[in-house]
Design a protein around this motif. Structure first.
Motif, PDB file in Angstrom:
ATOM      1  N   HIS A  16      20.402 -63.712  13.644  1.00 24.43           N
ATOM      2  CA  HIS A  16      19.389 -64.407  14.425  1.00 24.43           C
ATOM      3  C   HIS A  16      19.203 -65.828  13.893  1.00 24.43           C
ATOM      4  N   GLN A  17      18.813 -66.729  14.768  1.00 19.99           N
ATOM      5  CA  GLN A  17      18.615 -68.124  14.376  1.00 19.99           C
ATOM      6  C   GLN A  17      17.160 -68.410  14.006  1.00 19.99           C
ATOM      7  N   VAL A  18      16.233 -67.766  14.728  1.00 20.46           N
ATOM      8  CA  VAL A  18      14.807 -67.996  14.517  1.00 20.46           C
ATOM      9  C   VAL A  18      14.124 -66.665  14.209  1.00 20.46           C
ATOM     10  N   LYS A  19      13.272 -66.666  13.193  1.00 24.63           N
ATOM     11  CA  LYS A  19      12.506 -65.473  12.844  1.00 24.63           C
ATOM     12  C   LYS A  19      11.344 -65.337  13.823  1.00 24.63           C
ATOM     13  N   THR A  20      11.126 -64.106  14.317  1.00 24.27           N
ATOM     14  CA  THR A  20      10.079 -63.873  15.307  1.00 24.27           C
ATOM     15  C   THR A  20       9.308 -62.593  15.029  1.00 24.27           C
ATOM     16  N   LEU A  21       8.092 -62.547  15.545  1.00 25.87           N
ATOM     17  CA  LEU A  21       7.297 -61.330  15.594  1.00 25.87           C
ATOM     18  C   LEU A  21       6.508 -61.361  16.898  1.00 25.87           C
ATOM     19  N   LEU A  22       5.950 -60.216  17.273  1.00 21.23           N
ATOM     20  CA  LEU A  22       5.135 -60.125  18.484  1.00 21.23           C
ATOM     21  C   LEU A  22       3.696 -59.811  18.110  1.00 21.23           C
ATOM     22  N   LYS A  23       2.771 -60.402  18.843  1.00 18.77           N
ATOM     23  CA  LYS A  23       1.351 -60.078  18.699  1.00 18.77           C
ATOM     24  C   LYS A  23       0.798 -59.780  20.082  1.00 18.77           C
ATOM     25  N   PHE A  24      -0.074 -58.794  20.158  1.00 19.63           N
ATOM     26  CA  PHE A  24      -0.690 -58.445  21.428  1.00 19.63           C
ATOM     27  C   PHE A  24      -1.935 -57.611  21.188  1.00 19.63           C
ATOM     28  N   ASN A  25      -2.746 -57.503  22.223  1.00 20.10           N
ATOM     29  CA  ASN A  25      -3.896 -56.614  22.209  1.00 20.10           C
ATOM     30  C   ASN A  25      -3.523 -55.392  23.028  1.00 20.10           C
ATOM     31  N   LEU A  26      -3.831 -54.223  22.520  1.00 12.88           N
ATOM     32  CA  LEU A  26      -3.600 -52.993  23.262  1.00 12.88           C
ATOM     33  C   LEU A  26      -4.938 -52.555  23.833  1.00 12.88           C
ATOM     34  N   GLU A  27      -4.991 -52.514  25.160  1.00 14.91           N
ATOM     35  CA  GLU A  27      -6.260 -52.259  25.834  1.00 14.91           C
ATOM     36  C   GLU A  27      -5.994 -51.506  27.133  1.00 14.91           C
ATOM     37  N   ALA A  28      -6.725 -50.428  27.329  1.00 13.72           N
ATOM     38  CA  ALA A  28      -6.605 -49.623  28.549  1.00 13.72           C
ATOM     39  C   ALA A  28      -5.150 -49.235  28.830  1.00 13.72           C
ATOM     40  N   GLY A  29      -4.437 -48.874  27.769  1.00 10.81           N
ATOM     41  CA  GLY A  29      -3.067 -48.405  27.911  1.00 10.81           C
ATOM     42  C   GLY A  29      -2.017 -49.481  28.074  1.00 10.81           C
ATOM     43  N   GLN A  30      -2.425 -50.747  28.042  1.00 13.88           N
ATOM     44  CA  GLN A  30      -1.483 -51.841  28.301  1.00 13.88           C
ATOM     45  C   GLN A  30      -1.573 -52.935  27.236  1.00 13.88           C
ATOM     46  N   PRO A  31      -0.423 -53.520  26.890  1.00 11.59           N
ATOM     47  CA  PRO A  31      -0.469 -54.719  26.039  1.00 11.59           C
ATOM     48  C   PRO A  31      -1.035 -55.889  26.846  1.00 11.59           C
ATOM     49  N   LYS A  32      -1.945 -56.603  26.260  1.00  6.98           N
ATOM     50  CA  LYS A  32      -2.547 -57.784  26.884  1.00  6.98           C
ATOM     51  C   LYS A  32      -2.368 -58.955  25.913  1.00  6.98           C
ATOM     52  N   ASN A  33      -2.346 -60.152  26.464  1.00 11.07           N
ATOM     53  CA  ASN A  33      -2.262 -61.361  25.645  1.00 11.07           C
ATOM     54  C   ASN A  33      -1.035 -61.328  24.716  1.00 11.07           C
ATOM     55  N   LEU A  34       0.087 -60.858  25.243  1.00  9.99           N
ATOM     56  CA  LEU A  34       1.327 -60.764  24.463  1.00  9.99           C
ATOM     57  C   LEU A  34       1.876 -62.151  24.161  1.00  9.99           C
ATOM     58  N   ARG A  35       2.243 -62.384  22.913  1.00  7.50           N
ATOM     59  CA  ARG A  35       2.849 -63.658  22.548  1.00  7.50           C
ATOM     60  C   ARG A  35       3.915 -63.468  21.488  1.00  7.50           C
ATOM     61  N   VAL A  36       4.920 -64.307  21.583  1.00 10.21           N
ATOM     62  CA  VAL A  36       5.990 -64.353  20.589  1.00 10.21           C
ATOM     63  C   VAL A  36       5.603 -65.413  19.571  1.00 10.21           C
ATOM     64  N   VAL A  37       5.638 -65.065  18.304  1.00  8.13           N
ATOM     65  CA  VAL A  37       5.365 -66.016  17.235  1.00  8.13           C
ATOM     66  C   VAL A  37       6.703 -66.372  16.597  1.00  8.13           C
ATOM     67  N   GLU A  38       7.060 -67.638  16.673  1.00  9.52           N
ATOM     68  CA  GLU A  38       8.284 -68.128  16.028  1.00  9.52           C
ATOM     69  C   GLU A  38       7.921 -68.605  14.632  1.00  9.52           C
ATOM     70  N   LEU A  39       8.674 -68.130  13.651  1.00  4.65           N
ATOM     71  CA  LEU A  39       8.377 -68.381  12.237  1.00  4.65           C
ATOM     72  C   LEU A  39       9.335 -69.376  11.592  1.00  4.65           C
ATOM     73  N   GLY A  40      10.112 -70.052  12.403  1.00  2.00           N
ATOM     74  CA  GLY A  40      11.061 -71.016  11.858  1.00  2.00           C
ATOM     75  C   GLY A  40      12.456 -70.442  11.743  1.00  2.00           C
ATOM     76  N   LYS A  41      13.361 -71.283  11.335  1.00  2.00           N
ATOM     77  CA  LYS A  41      14.764 -70.877  11.235  1.00  2.00           C
ATOM     78  C   LYS A  41      14.990 -69.891  10.113  1.00  2.00           C
ATOM     79  N   ARG A  42      15.950 -69.023  10.366  1.00  2.00           N
ATOM     80  CA  ARG A  42      16.368 -68.046   9.354  1.00  2.00           C
ATOM     81  C   ARG A  42      16.987 -68.802   8.184  1.00  2.00           C
ATOM     82  N   GLY A  43      16.730 -68.323   6.989  1.00  2.00           N
ATOM     83  CA  GLY A  43      17.331 -68.919   5.795  1.00  2.00           C
ATOM     84  C   GLY A  43      18.067 -67.870   5.005  1.00  2.00           C
ATOM     85  N   GLY A  44      18.839 -68.260   4.069  1.00  2.00           N
ATOM     86  CA  GLY A  44      19.569 -67.323   3.220  1.00  2.00           C
ATOM     87  C   GLY A  44      20.773 -66.728   3.912  1.00  2.00           C
TER      88      GLY A  44
END
Length: 167
Positions: free
Chosen positions: A138-166
């Motif tokens: 992978h080129q960019v490190k990522t994680l996902l954040k979201f709220n789980l509400e009424a059975g559904q993910p809400k406010n889903l966003r991808v957080v980019e953490l910068g380029k992979r190193g090492g």
């Protein structure tokens, strides 16, 4: 409502940048390839952690974390494994297992490719957070954040953490 941070493929790496994004959530989910238990020890102590082991994880990790997690939370049924493939080409046996379990959210890691897609055939949301570690293609490190509400993910966003190193 539960605030979730979804990470995967740390491969023994965690830093302050990653940890800063884990402070404002209620739960941290790790979809495998933890690498070193120091990663899990570094996670905020006041958060509920749900994790599965991955293909690079040693026996100690495999004894501490399951290969698969299935749980119900906020009206959602969640199924998490490390190697899952992706819609419509799931890893061997995974599609059949999803049909049996009937999750509303299916989570995996392994590919190091951040992807979220609704699988109409299986009726579930596929989520792969990519990778937060430095090892892999992978080129960019990522994680996902979201709220789980009424059975559904809400406010889903991808957080980019910068380029992979090492290497």
């Amino acid at each position: 409502m539960v605030k979730i941070a979804l990470i995967s493929d740390s491969h023994s790496f965690i830093d302050d940048k990653i940890l800063s994004h884990l402070q404002d959530v209620d739960e941290i989910w790790h979809a495998g390839d933890i690498g070193d238990e120091k990663v899990m020890e570094a996670l905020p102590k006041d958060k509920k952690v749900r994790a599965v082991y991955g293909n690079i994880d040693d026996l100690a990790c495999q004894q501490k974390y399951p290969e698969e997690l299935i749980f119900d939370l906020e009206g959602a049924r969640v199924m998490m494994i490390h190697i899952g493939g992706k819609p419509p080409r799931y890893a061997a046996g995974v599609k059949k297992h999803i049909k049996e379990i009937k999750p509303t959210i299916f989570i995996c890691g392994h590919s190091h490719i951040c992807k979220v897609e609704f699988d109409k055939e299986l009726g579930c949301l596929y989520m792969n957070p990519g990778a937060v570690g430095n090892h892999g293609f992978h080129q960019v490190k990522t994680l996902l954040k979201f709220n789980l509400e009424a059975g559904q993910p809400k406010n889903l966003r991808v957080v980019e953490l910068g380029k992979r190193g090492g290497v």
